[in-house]
Design an enzyme around this catalytic site. Structure first.
Site, PDB file in Angstrom:
ATOM      1  N   SER A 241       0.840  -1.336   0.113  1.00 32.10           N
ATOM      2  CA  SER A 241      -0.061   0.077   0.015  1.00 32.10           C
ATOM      3  C   SER A 241       0.936   1.179  -0.107  1.00 32.10           C
ATOM      4  O   SER A 241       0.599   2.347  -0.625  1.00 32.10           O
ATOM      5  CB  SER A 241      -0.956  -0.144   1.401  1.00 32.10           C
ATOM      6  OG  SER A 241      -0.277  -0.262   2.416  1.00 32.10           O
ATOM      7  N   HIS A 271      -2.352  -8.582   1.706  1.00 36.01           N
ATOM      8  CA  HIS A 271      -1.848  -7.420   2.557  1.00 36.01           C
ATOM      9  C   HIS A 271      -3.028  -7.219   3.513  1.00 36.01           C
ATOM     10  O   HIS A 271      -3.617  -7.904   4.374  1.00 36.01           O
ATOM     11  CB  HIS A 271      -1.872  -6.576   1.555  1.00 36.01           C
ATOM     12  CG  HIS A 271      -0.725  -5.117   1.936  1.00 36.01           C
ATOM     13  ND1 HIS A 271      -0.488  -4.971   3.084  1.00 36.01           N
ATOM     14  CD2 HIS A 271      -0.824  -3.927   1.428  1.00 36.01           C
ATOM     15  CE1 HIS A 271       0.018  -3.751   3.394  1.00 36.01           C
ATOM     16  NE2 HIS A 271      -0.138  -3.205   2.256  1.00 36.01           N
ATOM     17  N   HIS A 318       4.962 -12.782   7.377  1.00 35.61           N
ATOM     18  CA  HIS A 318       5.368 -11.645   6.769  1.00 35.61           C
ATOM     19  C   HIS A 318       6.443 -11.567   5.900  1.00 35.61           C
ATOM     20  O   HIS A 318       7.440 -12.426   6.063  1.00 35.61           O
ATOM     21  CB  HIS A 318       5.580 -10.757   8.072  1.00 35.61           C
ATOM     22  CG  HIS A 318       5.479  -9.076   7.767  1.00 35.61           C
ATOM     23  ND1 HIS A 318       6.683  -8.405   7.202  1.00 35.61           N
ATOM     24  CD2 HIS A 318       4.475  -8.301   7.912  1.00 35.61           C
ATOM     25  CE1 HIS A 318       6.096  -7.176   7.094  1.00 35.61           C
ATOM     26  NE2 HIS A 318       4.942  -7.184   7.619  1.00 35.61           N
ATOM     27  N   ARG A 327       2.865  -4.915  16.519  1.00 33.84           N
ATOM     28  CA  ARG A 327       1.473  -4.434  16.578  1.00 33.84           C
ATOM     29  C   ARG A 327       0.306  -5.304  16.942  1.00 33.84           C
ATOM     30  O   ARG A 327      -0.873  -5.070  17.668  1.00 33.84           O
ATOM     31  CB  ARG A 327       1.103  -3.913  15.143  1.00 33.84           C
ATOM     32  CG  ARG A 327       2.256  -3.006  14.614  1.00 33.84           C
ATOM     33  CD  ARG A 327       1.923  -2.717  13.150  1.00 33.84           C
ATOM     34  NE  ARG A 327       2.066  -4.048  12.380  1.00 33.84           N
ATOM     35  CZ  ARG A 327       2.233  -3.909  11.030  1.00 33.84           C
ATOM     36  NH1 ARG A 327       1.820  -2.881  10.225  1.00 33.84           N
ATOM     37  NH2 ARG A 327       2.201  -5.011  10.425  1.00 33.84           N
ATOM     38  N   ASP A 373      -2.664  -8.323  11.421  1.00 35.13           N
ATOM     39  CA  ASP A 373      -4.124  -8.714  11.173  1.00 35.13           C
ATOM     40  C   ASP A 373      -4.634  -9.826  12.026  1.00 35.13           C
ATOM     41  O   ASP A 373      -5.766 -10.123  11.815  1.00 35.13           O
ATOM     42  CB  ASP A 373      -4.175  -8.986   9.683  1.00 35.13           C
ATOM     43  CG  ASP A 373      -3.703  -7.791   8.746  1.00 35.13           C
ATOM     44  OD1 ASP A 373      -4.213  -6.748   9.030  1.00 35.13           O
ATOM     45  OD2 ASP A 373      -2.997  -8.001   7.920  1.00 35.13           O
TER      46      ASP A 373
HETATM   47  N1  HAX Z   1       0.366 -19.735   5.784  1.00 38.88           N
HETATM   48  C1  HAX Z   1       0.608 -20.915   4.847  1.00 38.88           C
HETATM   49  N2  HAX Z   1       1.850 -20.848   4.382  1.00 38.88           N
HETATM   50  C2  HAX Z   1       2.562 -19.513   4.325  1.00 38.88           C
HETATM   51  C3  HAX Z   1       2.230 -18.602   5.256  1.00 38.88           C
HETATM   52  C4  HAX Z   1       0.989 -18.806   6.106  1.00 38.88           C
HETATM   53  N3  HAX Z   1       0.557 -17.669   6.808  1.00 38.88           N
HETATM   54  N4  HAX Z   1       3.035 -17.572   4.975  1.00 38.88           N
HETATM   55  C5  HAX Z   1       4.109 -17.930   4.124  1.00 38.88           C
HETATM   56  N5  HAX Z   1       3.602 -19.147   3.693  1.00 38.88           N
HETATM   57  C6  HAX Z   1       4.042 -19.967   2.617  1.00 38.88           C
HETATM   58  C7  HAX Z   1       4.261 -19.222   1.319  1.00 38.88           C
HETATM   59  O1  HAX Z   1       3.031 -19.143   0.806  1.00 38.88           O
HETATM   60  C8  HAX Z   1       5.192 -19.621   0.362  1.00 38.88           C
HETATM   61  O2  HAX Z   1       4.918 -20.925  -0.034  1.00 38.88           O
HETATM   62  P1  HAX Z   1       5.283 -21.340  -1.486  1.00 38.88           P
HETATM   63  O3  HAX Z   1       6.810 -21.306  -1.480  1.00 38.88           O
HETATM   64  O4  HAX Z   1       4.752 -22.768  -1.676  1.00 38.88           O
HETATM   65  O5  HAX Z   1       4.871 -20.134  -2.499  1.00 38.88           O
HETATM   66  C9  HAX Z   1       6.407 -19.817   1.609  1.00 38.88           C
HETATM   67  O6  HAX Z   1       5.641 -20.169   2.802  1.00 38.88           O
HETATM   68  C10 HAX Z   1       7.621 -18.842   1.664  1.00 38.88           C
HETATM   69  O7  HAX Z   1       6.871 -17.579   2.181  1.00 38.88           O
HETATM   70  P2  HAX Z   1       7.640 -16.681   2.805  1.00 38.88           P
HETATM   71  O8  HAX Z   1       8.680 -16.284   2.281  1.00 38.88           O
HETATM   72  O9  HAX Z   1       7.752 -17.016   4.407  1.00 38.88           O
HETATM   73  O10 HAX Z   1       6.463 -15.331   2.725  1.00 38.88           O
HETATM   74  P3  HAX Z   1       6.400 -14.111   1.722  1.00 38.88           P
HETATM   75  O11 HAX Z   1       7.037 -13.084   2.164  1.00 38.88           O
HETATM   76  O12 HAX Z   1       6.344 -14.829   0.492  1.00 38.88           O
HETATM   77  O13 HAX Z   1       4.864 -13.785   2.102  1.00 38.88           O
HETATM   78  C11 HAX Z   1       2.878 -13.035   3.131  1.00 38.88           C
HETATM   79  C12 HAX Z   1       4.495 -12.992   3.033  1.00 38.88           C
HETATM   80  C13 HAX Z   1       2.505 -12.070   4.193  1.00 38.88           C
HETATM   81  C14 HAX Z   1       2.260 -12.931   2.025  1.00 38.88           C
HETATM   82  C15 HAX Z   1       2.680 -14.554   3.548  1.00 38.88           C
HETATM   83  O14 HAX Z   1       3.376 -14.739   5.001  1.00 38.88           O
HETATM   84  C16 HAX Z   1       1.160 -14.802   3.923  1.00 38.88           C
HETATM   85  O15 HAX Z   1       0.522 -15.293   2.682  1.00 38.88           O
HETATM   86  N6  HAX Z   1       0.694 -14.637   4.914  1.00 38.88           N
HETATM   87  C17 HAX Z   1      -0.810 -14.834   4.991  1.00 38.88           C
HETATM   88  C18 HAX Z   1      -1.697 -13.534   4.582  1.00 38.88           C
HETATM   89  C19 HAX Z   1      -1.293 -12.399   5.555  1.00 38.88           C
HETATM   90  O16 HAX Z   1      -1.618 -12.436   6.798  1.00 38.88           O
HETATM   91  N7  HAX Z   1      -1.062 -11.376   4.800  1.00 38.88           N
HETATM   92  C20 HAX Z   1      -0.964 -10.224   5.926  1.00 38.88           C
HETATM   93  C21 HAX Z   1       0.524  -9.622   6.025  1.00 38.88           C
HETATM   94  C22 HAX Z   1       0.762  -8.567   6.794  1.00 38.88           C
HETATM   95  C23 HAX Z   1       0.033  -7.308   6.060  1.00 38.88           C
HETATM   96  O17 HAX Z   1       0.580  -6.937   4.844  1.00 38.88           O
HETATM   97  N8  HAX Z   1      -1.056  -6.689   6.470  1.00 38.88           N
HETATM   98  O18 HAX Z   1      -1.445  -5.759   6.127  1.00 38.88           O
END
Ligand code: HAX
Length: 442
Positions: A241, A271, A318, A327, A373
């Site tokens: 964002s 996000h 994250h 937070r 979140d």
């Molecule tokens: N549950 C299951 N699997 C997860 C996970 C979770 N909460 N978090 C990461 N992973 C997986 C990823 O999908 C990825 O899998 P693949 O290699 O098979 O694609 C692997 O673990 C490595 O990911 P990472 O390097 O640890 O995490 P990224 O930096 O790629 O992504 C995310 C970060 C926040 C997008 C990710 O942790 C996620 O999808 N979390 C759940 C959604 C979420 O809570 N989003 C909010 C984040 C905070 C925010 O911005 N708030 O606004």
């Protein structure tokens, strides 16, 4: 010139001058290198932009102008009878880098009240959308509709010089932030409360008045809103964002279009929309398990089922953080202090014990801990806000504080159009082949 703008001008001029000298002297200094994994992997960790208002440490979490959340909870001014910080104070800190006095914060509350009138056409525009349009769609559109008032656009058309861009952007920033609570609460009441709108209470501060217009009365909900709007305000510049706002702003698009871009990025489930997804996930789990008070073993089983279904656990993980998000911790502390025995909050706390070891066990998740979140929805449900699809709008109102304070800085520091280089997969293959050939030749 108002006192905040005057201070900003002094600070911004000084930094503009010193940055110019710094880049002139050290412009060729290498501060980072990029590997192929980062090129394909969402540019994780690549140092490639400047963001003044906050900085994130992977272990420690966010610091706003050097202050951690626990420090700010002690140092920022509060409303009478409330222990939680006023978000106005954080905006002041982010904008000029100094903790505000109580007088300065009161001035800002009054200034935002003074600027808060929303033109009728914004409400008319919202009424053209079906009531079940997602609140983030409504919010983004309303922000664009507010943009007819842009001071930057008017003055740019009149021939505004570069050195004055920051001034017009400051005016847009102040007007836009002032108007967001009214717009957001209008969306809430039209979508979920039969269009039964509540007039602003001009005796209240920005967050208190927002809580009032949402229609959830009581000192504790006002306290929650002040804390919530402070905690979600900024998370350095690379998050989606913030970066979207920054990128759009770099084209000299006005603050309204820039923020609307940022809100569209916030509306994605990886996000900001994760706050809606978390609580939906929790309630679906409770329905499937047939209990409001599941055991840790039952939660663990459901977590595993979610992962086996190829889905992420919302509210965990994250891109930068590698510890529980401060937070999250601040929201948990709020619940511990204000709320005695809530089933839904107990579920969030049990999940905190259960989810991380399961995610760690997958061997690929870099951060198994809860993010911002994971907790917010349970607090909102506790105070009677069950309308999950609205939660990201609350996040968005808060996020405006950081990204717009930074937009003022980006204009004042004369940041140029953002334009990183992209390559094709074929280019990468050819590059690697050339490297190999060169290595063979010795
Ligand atoms: N549950 C299951 N699997 C997860 C996970 C979770 N909460 N978090 C990461 N992973 C997986 C990823 O999908 C990825 O899998 P693949 O290699 O098979 O694609 C692997 O673990 C490595 O990911 P990472 O390097 O640890 O995490 P990224 O930096 O790629 O992504 C995310 C970060 C926040 C997008 C990710 O942790 C996620 O999808 N979390 C759940 C959604 C979420 O809570 N989003 C909010 C984040 C905070 C925010 O911005 N708030 O606004």
């Amino acid at each position: 010139m108002d006192p905040l703008k005057k201070k900003f001008k002094e600070k911004a001029f000084a930094l503009y001058t010193s940055n110019k000298a710094l880049v002139k002297e050290h412009g060729a200094t290498v501060v980072d290198q990029v590997n192929l994994k980062q090129v394909f992997g969402g540019m994780r960790g690549v140092k490639s932009m400047v963001w003044e208002t906050s900085q994130l440490d992977a272990q420690e979490g966010i610091r706003f102008r050097g202050y951690s959340i626990p420090e700010l909870k002690k140092l920022l001014p509060t409303a009478p009878g409330c222990k939680e910080p006023l978000p106005e104070g954080l905006f002041h800190l982010m904008l000029i880098g100094e903790l505000p006095t109580e007088e300065e914060v009161n001035w800002l509350s009054g200034e935002w009240q003074r600027r808060s009138n929303v033109p009728k056409h914004v409400f008319d525009a919202l009424e053209t959308l079906p009531k079940d349009a997602h609140p983030m769609t409504q919010f983004s559109m309303a922000i664009l509709a507010l943009g007819t008032e842009s001071v930057f656009n008017r003055r740019y058309a009149e021939g505004l010089g570069k050195s004055e861009y920051w001034d017009a952007t400051y005016e847009d920033t102040m007007n836009l932030i002032a108007r967001l609570p009214r717009v957001a609460s209008y969306i809430y009441r039209r979508t979920f409360k039969n269009g039964d709108h509540i007039e602003p209470d001009i005796s209240l501060d920005w967050g208190g008045n927002f809580a009032h217009m949402l229609g959830i009365e009581g000192a504790d909900f006002k306290a929650l809103m002040r804390l919530y709007l402070t905690l979600h305000a900024d998370h350095e510049g690379g998050n989606a964002s913030a970066h979207s706002t920054h990128l759009t702003g770099s084209t000299l698009s006005d603050a309204y279009k820039s923020l609307s871009s940022g809100m569209n990025a916030l509306a994605g489930p990886l996000h900001g929309l994760a706050n809606q997804e978390v609580i939906k996930w929790v309630f679906t789990m409770l329905d499937v398990l047939g209990t409001r008070t599941p055991s840790k073993a039952q939660i663990a089983e459901y977590v595993q089922k979610t992962i086996d279904g190829g889905k992420v656990i919302p509210g965990y993980g994250h891109a930068v953080l590698r510890q529980p998000d401060p937070r999250f911790t601040a929201q948990r502390a709020f619940a511990e202090e204000y709320i005695k025995n809530s089933d839904i909050i107990n579920v969030v706390w049990k999940a905190f014990d259960v989810v991380p070891p399961i995610l760690q066990g997958l061997g690929k998740v870099k951060n198994p801990w809860p993010n911002v979140d994971a907790h917010s929805g349970a607090l909102l449900v506790h105070y009677g806000m069950h309308d999950f699809s609205f939660y990201t709008v609350l996040f968005g109102v808060s996020r405006s504080l950081g990204v717009l304070a930074q937009l003022c800085w980006s204009r004042a520091l004369g940041f140029p159009l953002e334009r990183p280089k992209s390559v094709t997969s074929k280019w990468v293959q050819d590059y690697l082949a050339k490297e190999k050939e060169a290595a063979v030749k010795g």
